[in-house]
Design a protein around this motif. Structure first.
Motif, PDB file in Angstrom:
ATOM      1  N   LEU A 104       0.854  -1.185   0.000  1.00 41.87           N
ATOM      2  CA  LEU A 104       0.000   0.000   0.000  1.00 41.87           C
ATOM      3  C   LEU A 104       0.888   1.233   0.000  1.00 41.87           C
ATOM      4  CD1 LEU A 104      -2.657   1.587   0.329  1.00 41.87           C
ATOM      5  CD2 LEU A 104      -2.495   1.171   2.801  1.00 41.87           C
ATOM      6  N   VAL A 105       0.817   2.013  -1.061  1.00 41.65           N
ATOM      7  CA  VAL A 105       1.584   3.258  -1.164  1.00 41.65           C
ATOM      8  C   VAL A 105       0.682   4.408  -0.728  1.00 41.65           C
ATOM      9  CG1 VAL A 105       2.883   4.809  -2.660  1.00 41.65           C
ATOM     10  CG2 VAL A 105       2.929   2.331  -3.076  1.00 41.65           C
ATOM     11  N   ILE A 106       1.095   5.149   0.286  1.00 44.40           N
ATOM     12  CA  ILE A 106       0.367   6.335   0.759  1.00 44.40           C
ATOM     13  C   ILE A 106       1.244   7.547   0.498  1.00 44.40           C
ATOM     14  CG2 ILE A 106      -0.624   7.512   2.757  1.00 44.40           C
ATOM     15  CD1 ILE A 106      -2.262   5.147   2.072  1.00 44.40           C
ATOM     16  N   ASN A 107       0.735   8.501  -0.292  1.00 39.73           N
ATOM     17  CA  ASN A 107       1.583   9.602  -0.751  1.00 39.73           C
ATOM     18  C   ASN A 107       0.870  10.946  -0.625  1.00 39.73           C
ATOM     19  OD1 ASN A 107       3.439  11.228  -2.080  1.00 39.73           O
ATOM     20  ND2 ASN A 107       3.825   9.749  -3.705  1.00 39.73           N
ATOM     21  N   PRO A 108       0.791  11.500   0.595  1.00 38.49           N
ATOM     22  CA  PRO A 108       0.195  12.845   0.761  1.00 38.49           C
ATOM     23  C   PRO A 108       1.187  13.912   0.315  1.00 38.49           C
ATOM     24  CG  PRO A 108       0.858  11.953   2.885  1.00 38.49           C
ATOM     25  CD  PRO A 108       1.189  10.907   1.865  1.00 38.49           C
ATOM     26  N   ALA A 109       1.082  14.346  -0.921  1.00 32.45           N
ATOM     27  CA  ALA A 109       2.084  15.201  -1.552  1.00 32.45           C
ATOM     28  C   ALA A 109       1.795  16.684  -1.357  1.00 32.45           C
ATOM     29  CB  ALA A 109       2.136  14.887  -3.048  1.00 32.45           C
ATOM     30  N   ASP A 110       2.878  17.465  -1.199  1.00 33.19           N
ATOM     31  CA  ASP A 110       2.773  18.931  -1.181  1.00 33.19           C
ATOM     32  C   ASP A 110       1.711  19.420  -0.196  1.00 33.19           C
ATOM     33  OD1 ASP A 110       4.613  19.988  -3.492  1.00 33.19           O
ATOM     34  OD2 ASP A 110       3.608  18.214  -4.275  1.00 33.19           O
ATOM     35  N   ILE A 111       1.893  19.095   1.052  1.00 34.83           N
ATOM     36  CA  ILE A 111       0.931  19.497   2.093  1.00 34.83           C
ATOM     37  C   ILE A 111       1.033  20.988   2.385  1.00 34.83           C
ATOM     38  CG2 ILE A 111       0.166  19.051   4.452  1.00 34.83           C
ATOM     39  CD1 ILE A 111       1.586  16.305   4.216  1.00 34.83           C
ATOM     40  N   HIS A 112       2.248  21.518   2.395  1.00 35.45           N
ATOM     41  CA  HIS A 112       2.497  22.945   2.639  1.00 35.45           C
ATOM     42  C   HIS A 112       1.906  23.413   3.978  1.00 35.45           C
ATOM     43  CE1 HIS A 112       4.399  24.126  -1.188  1.00 35.45           C
ATOM     44  NE2 HIS A 112       3.675  23.135  -1.707  1.00 35.45           N
ATOM     45  N   MET A 318       1.702  13.554  -8.543  1.00 39.80           N
ATOM     46  CA  MET A 318       0.638  13.376  -7.561  1.00 39.80           C
ATOM     47  C   MET A 318      -0.189  14.649  -7.397  1.00 39.80           C
ATOM     48  SD  MET A 318       1.150  10.256  -6.540  1.00 39.80           S
ATOM     49  CE  MET A 318       1.579  10.016  -8.267  1.00 39.80           C
ATOM     50  N   ARG A 319      -1.469  14.469  -7.097  1.00 44.63           N
ATOM     51  CA  ARG A 319      -2.307  15.590  -6.684  1.00 44.63           C
ATOM     52  C   ARG A 319      -1.932  15.995  -5.260  1.00 44.63           C
ATOM     53  NH1 ARG A 319      -6.199  12.237  -9.354  1.00 44.63           N
ATOM     54  NH2 ARG A 319      -7.011  13.211 -11.244  1.00 44.63           N
ATOM     55  N   SER A 320      -2.332  17.194  -4.879  1.00 46.19           N
ATOM     56  CA  SER A 320      -2.006  17.744  -3.563  1.00 46.19           C
ATOM     57  C   SER A 320      -3.276  18.090  -2.786  1.00 46.19           C
ATOM     58  CB  SER A 320      -1.157  19.010  -3.730  1.00 46.19           C
ATOM     59  OG  SER A 320      -1.089  19.740  -2.523  1.00 46.19           O
ATOM     60  N   PRO A 321      -3.249  17.963  -1.454  1.00 49.51           N
ATOM     61  CA  PRO A 321      -4.383  18.408  -0.641  1.00 49.51           C
ATOM     62  C   PRO A 321      -4.320  19.895  -0.318  1.00 49.51           C
ATOM     63  CG  PRO A 321      -2.740  17.402   0.775  1.00 49.51           C
ATOM     64  CD  PRO A 321      -2.228  17.264  -0.637  1.00 49.51           C
ATOM     65  N   SER A 322      -3.264  20.566  -0.775  1.00 48.40           N
ATOM     66  CA  SER A 322      -3.018  21.957  -0.402  1.00 48.40           C
ATOM     67  C   SER A 322      -3.989  22.924  -1.069  1.00 48.40           C
ATOM     68  CB  SER A 322      -1.576  22.334  -0.768  1.00 48.40           C
ATOM     69  OG  SER A 322      -1.343  23.705  -0.570  1.00 48.40           O
ATOM     70  N   GLY A 323      -4.419  23.929  -0.314  1.00 44.41           N
ATOM     71  CA  GLY A 323      -5.283  24.973  -0.843  1.00 44.41           C
ATOM     72  C   GLY A 323      -4.500  26.011  -1.634  1.00 44.41           C
ATOM     73  N   THR A 324      -5.214  27.003  -2.151  1.00 51.10           N
ATOM     74  CA  THR A 324      -4.617  28.044  -2.990  1.00 51.10           C
ATOM     75  C   THR A 324      -4.273  29.275  -2.167  1.00 51.10           C
ATOM     76  OG1 THR A 324      -5.983  27.281  -4.837  1.00 51.10           O
ATOM     77  CG2 THR A 324      -4.965  29.448  -5.067  1.00 51.10           C
TER      78      THR A 324
END
Length: 359
Positions: A104-112, A318-324
């Motif tokens: 299982l790969v978990i990749n929370p990218a670019d959280i900032h 990867m997509r990011s969970p970070s806002g603008t």
């Protein structure tokens, strides 16, 4: 010429006097300093150090460092870190495992963590609290979506601009100013707490292999964060770490070879041959090869196949969970779907499932 005396300009003399300025041990009785502070709205209690000297005209000059510039009160920082440690125990019980057949790969990218976005300006709020809650929601959401697969190990990808700023001046490593929510040390504490919580959750699923990617927003502090995380789990045998300063990292699982980097280094079309050149043994032993990249916050996918029937390398961002934030909104870099992504890899069949948790 021998015997000639070199004369300094008034500016040079003042510069020398400035370098000779000593720290004031007692600033309470200095009237000139009081006036200087009053004119600039500085509270004496906020002063960390003061240097003083006299100009050529006899005017007193002061160089002042305040707590705001210095970062924070040391005692306050240590108290916060101690409180953080007390809330989490680094001693974890052994978990009985059931042998699995999938990674299982978990990749929370670019959280900032520390990025500030205000809805009135950007159309959406984003701050440290939202970042923390969003990643935890994403990780637990991906685990839920992975139900039904027998998980053998978890690859937890960390780094990749987990921290928004890299110093006390609210800038990235390269010095680019950022809109920040809170102080640098608060961001570090929240990020450490977040990663600890994620590893705690993930090791309930399977043994966790943590791999860190160096990144452009937090090249130094992200590296320190990864090592703090390793120290936290130093006595936990089912959590491993690959957190060297190397920009490109590799992870082998069965017939899979996975490359990880932030995405701001080598160009996309160079990555397949870099993998083959840097990991020739692993390349020879695997059939399914992937690069997971970050940095640009949205989905890009490309696949190489050579002229023969060799297996190619799939490269994707990867997509990011970070806002603008304000700058990205002004430039029109907005409207991209926010998400945390993960993957299921079979030991024998490569990537067999894609998991996405949207926000």
């Amino acid at each position: 010429m021998a015997g000639t005396r070199i004369r300094l300009s008034p500016e040079e003399v003042e510069l020398i006097n400035e370098s000779r300025g000593k720290d004031l041990q007692n600033i309470n009785g200095n009237t000139a300093l009081d006036i200087h502070l009053k004119d600039r709205g500085i509270n004496k209690k906020d002063i960390v150090s003061v240097k003083h000297w006299q100009s050529m005209s006899g005017e007193l000059r002061f160089s002042i460092v305040t707590k705001e510039q210095y970062g924070t009160d040391k005692a306050e920082l240590l108290e916060d870190i101690q409180s953080l440690i007390e809330n989490y125990s680094p001693k974890y019980p052994t978990i009985k495992r059931v042998k699995g057949e999938h990674l299982l790969v978990i990749n929370p990218a670019d959280i900032h963590i520390g990025k500030l976005g205000v809805a009135l300006e950007t159309g959406e709020d984003y701050n440290t609290e939202i970042a923390y809650n969003r990643v935890l929601e994403g990780v637990t959401g991906l685990i839920s979506k992975a139900q039904g697969f027998s998980i053998d190990r978890v690859l937890f990808c960390v780094g990749n601009d987990v921290l928004h700023i890299d110093n006390v001046y609210n800038t990235t490593t390269a010095g680019t100013p950022q809109d920040a929510d809170g102080k640098w040390w608060q961001h570090f504490e929240v990020a450490l707490k977040l990663y600890v919580k994620c590893v705690e959750i993930l090791r309930e699923v399977a043994p966790v292999d943590v791999v860190h990617s160096m990144s452009n927003h937090d090249y130094q502090s992200g590296f320190h964060l990864a090592h703090s995380l390793k120290s936290w789990f130093r006595n936990t045998k089912d959590v491993t770490f690959d957190i060297s300063v190397a920009h490109r990292k590799y992870y082998k699982y069965g017939s899979n070879l996975i490359g990880l980097e932030h995405g701001d280094g080598a160009k996309m079309d160079k990555l397949p041959m870099l993998m083959a050149n840097e990991k020739p043994q692993e390349w020879a032993e695997t059939k399914y090869r992937y690069w997971y990249l970050h940095h640009i916050h949205h989905k890009v996918k490309y696949k190489w196949l050579d002229a023969k029937d060799f297996i190619g390398v799939t490269v994707e961002y990867m997509r990011s969970p970070s806002g603008t934030d304000s700058w990205h909104n002004r430039k029109g870099f907005c409207g991209v779907q926010k998400a945390v992504e993960g993957f299921i890899h079979s030991k024998k069949s490569g990537q067999i499932a894609r998991l996405v948790h949207y926000f």
